[in-house]
Design an enzyme around this catalytic site. Sequence first.
Site, PDB file in Angstrom:
ATOM      1  N   CYS A 219      -8.496  26.635 -14.644  1.00 16.94           N
ATOM      2  CA  CYS A 219      -8.002  26.222 -13.327  1.00 16.94           C
ATOM      3  C   CYS A 219      -9.140  26.114 -12.315  1.00 16.94           C
ATOM      4  O   CYS A 219      -9.048  25.358 -11.346  1.00 16.94           O
ATOM      5  CB  CYS A 219      -6.956  27.220 -12.808  1.00 16.94           C
TER       6      CYS A 219
ATOM      7  N   CYS B 115      -1.423  23.516  -6.937  1.00 16.10           N
ATOM      8  CA  CYS B 115      -0.052  23.986  -7.164  1.00 16.10           C
ATOM      9  C   CYS B 115       0.386  24.947  -6.075  1.00 16.10           C
ATOM     10  O   CYS B 115       1.546  24.925  -5.625  1.00 16.10           O
ATOM     11  CB  CYS B 115       0.082  24.641  -8.535  1.00 16.10           C
TER      12      CYS B 115
ATOM     13  N   CYS C 259      11.109  30.832  -5.354  1.00 18.47           N
ATOM     14  CA  CYS C 259      10.922  29.662  -6.220  1.00 18.47           C
ATOM     15  C   CYS C 259      12.198  28.810  -6.257  1.00 18.47           C
ATOM     16  O   CYS C 259      13.298  29.321  -6.472  1.00 18.47           O
ATOM     17  CB  CYS C 259      10.557  30.138  -7.621  1.00 18.47           C
TER      18      CYS C 259
ATOM     19  N   ASP D  94      13.558  30.925 -25.607  1.00 21.65           N
ATOM     20  CA  ASP D  94      13.958  31.369 -24.268  1.00 21.65           C
ATOM     21  C   ASP D  94      15.315  32.076 -24.333  1.00 21.65           C
ATOM     22  O   ASP D  94      16.173  31.885 -23.475  1.00 21.65           O
ATOM     23  CB  ASP D  94      14.045  30.138 -23.346  1.00 21.65           C
TER      24      ASP D  94
ATOM     25  N   CYS E  55       4.788  21.903  -8.670  1.00 23.97           N
ATOM     26  CA  CYS E  55       3.514  22.515  -9.077  1.00 23.97           C
ATOM     27  C   CYS E  55       2.918  21.824 -10.299  1.00 23.97           C
ATOM     28  O   CYS E  55       1.705  21.769 -10.459  1.00 23.97           O
ATOM     29  CB  CYS E  55       3.685  24.016  -9.313  1.00 23.97           C
TER      30      CYS E  55
ATOM     31  N   CYS F 172      -0.678  19.080 -10.767  1.00 22.97           N
ATOM     32  CA  CYS F 172      -1.707  19.693 -11.613  1.00 22.97           C
ATOM     33  C   CYS F 172      -2.576  18.624 -12.266  1.00 22.97           C
ATOM     34  O   CYS F 172      -2.071  17.764 -12.991  1.00 22.97           O
ATOM     35  CB  CYS F 172      -1.047  20.556 -12.692  1.00 22.97           C
TER      36      CYS F 172
ATOM     37  N   CYS G 279       3.584  23.870  -3.223  1.00 25.53           N
ATOM     38  CA  CYS G 279       4.877  24.565  -3.388  1.00 25.53           C
ATOM     39  C   CYS G 279       5.645  24.573  -2.061  1.00 25.53           C
ATOM     40  O   CYS G 279       5.167  25.145  -1.066  1.00 25.53           O
ATOM     41  CB  CYS G 279       4.658  25.996  -3.880  1.00 25.53           C
TER      42      CYS G 279
ATOM     43  N   CYS H 198      12.563  22.545 -10.078  1.00 25.63           N
ATOM     44  CA  CYS H 198      11.507  21.965  -9.239  1.00 25.63           C
ATOM     45  C   CYS H 198      10.286  21.763 -10.114  1.00 25.63           C
ATOM     46  O   CYS H 198       9.957  22.617 -10.936  1.00 25.63           O
ATOM     47  CB  CYS H 198      11.188  22.917  -8.082  1.00 25.63           C
TER      48      CYS H 198
ATOM     49  N   CYS I 107      -9.347  25.063  -8.244  1.00 31.65           N
ATOM     50  CA  CYS I 107      -8.181  24.240  -7.875  1.00 31.65           C
ATOM     51  C   CYS I 107      -7.009  25.118  -7.441  1.00 31.65           C
ATOM     52  O   CYS I 107      -6.684  26.098  -8.099  1.00 31.65           O
ATOM     53  CB  CYS I 107      -7.766  23.374  -9.062  1.00 31.65           C
TER      54      CYS I 107
END
Length: 348
Positions: A186, A192, A212, A130, A242, A246, A196, A239, A189
């Site tokens: 997914c 998420c 976000c 990152d 989400c 899941c 939020c 946060c 579904c």
Amino acid sequence: YQQMQSWAAELGFQQLEVTDTDLSHIEAYFESWLARGFMGSMSYMARHGSKRTRPAELEPGTLRVISVRMNYTPPEAATPIQVLQDSSLAYLSRYALGRDYHKVMRKKLQKLADKMAAEVGEFGYRVFVDSAPVMEKPLAEKAGLGWIGKHTNLINKKAGSWFFLGEIYTDLPLPVTPSGLNQSHCGSCSACMTVCPTQAIIAPYELDARLCISYLTIEYDGFIADPLASQLGNRIYGCDDCQLVCPWNRFSKVSEEADFAVRHGLDRTALLDLYQWNEAQFLERFQGSPVRRIGYQRWLRNLTIGLANGEASGAVHAALQGRLAEAEGVLKEQIDWALAKLRLQDPV
């Protein structure tokens, strides 16, 4: 290849896969995402041209990308939902409760590269955690580490999404893992998207970062106005909502990495207690923590919002008033907002 996977396991990674450098399938989408301004104040997202989607332009000679993942859920941490439901407590994203993952994973990836060099001789490579214009989630998806879910995080069928990603760009023509592309699980579904707090997931697989809470509390350094400020609740750094809802995270596992263990009781600390820290305490207690990079002023801004979103009390009012005397700029504006909100709720 199997030798690399074995070394990765020894170093504490849960998975290692290899992919080529072709990300042409996401270039148009990424350019559209930028054009719509979804990156907010993260101007660095657009700064490097095509280097982000073309690894060989960022690191000349790159033929393959080694992609790894490492679980980060700290063992023995307070239950996230219980902390979120207690407005007097501060909620920090689970990944930030221990040591900075950048440092932990970079060291381990360097050790992996050293083992490879000892086996095959000197080779060209660069390690990333990152830390540069790298499309780590699309690369990890292409390598077969999982699929990018509707919340835009990577999900693994056997491990959920509570893990970090890291990469080694290399000029070695390694065998490529069969691609995991286009195998989203997914289905219908949308948990998420529904959960939020700020509705930042504007469509399946599309995130407007400007909404976000992770962006607002970590990347954004300005005043946060209503209605967004009130929707932050007690989330003061990142946060996880989400990911918490899941269904795939029922398969997630806690981390075995000691560096990711909870520090300073940050899994369930009172907002008011954190608000009393001076800057020296902030810097000392967040030494080696990802939280430190937001700086003391942004930390206080986030706590101010958290306090205003809780119950009005004499202690909260006094704490905010105490900070107001020395506050300037964004922090002063946020405290004024908080005091006004609390007066409306319950005059003190």
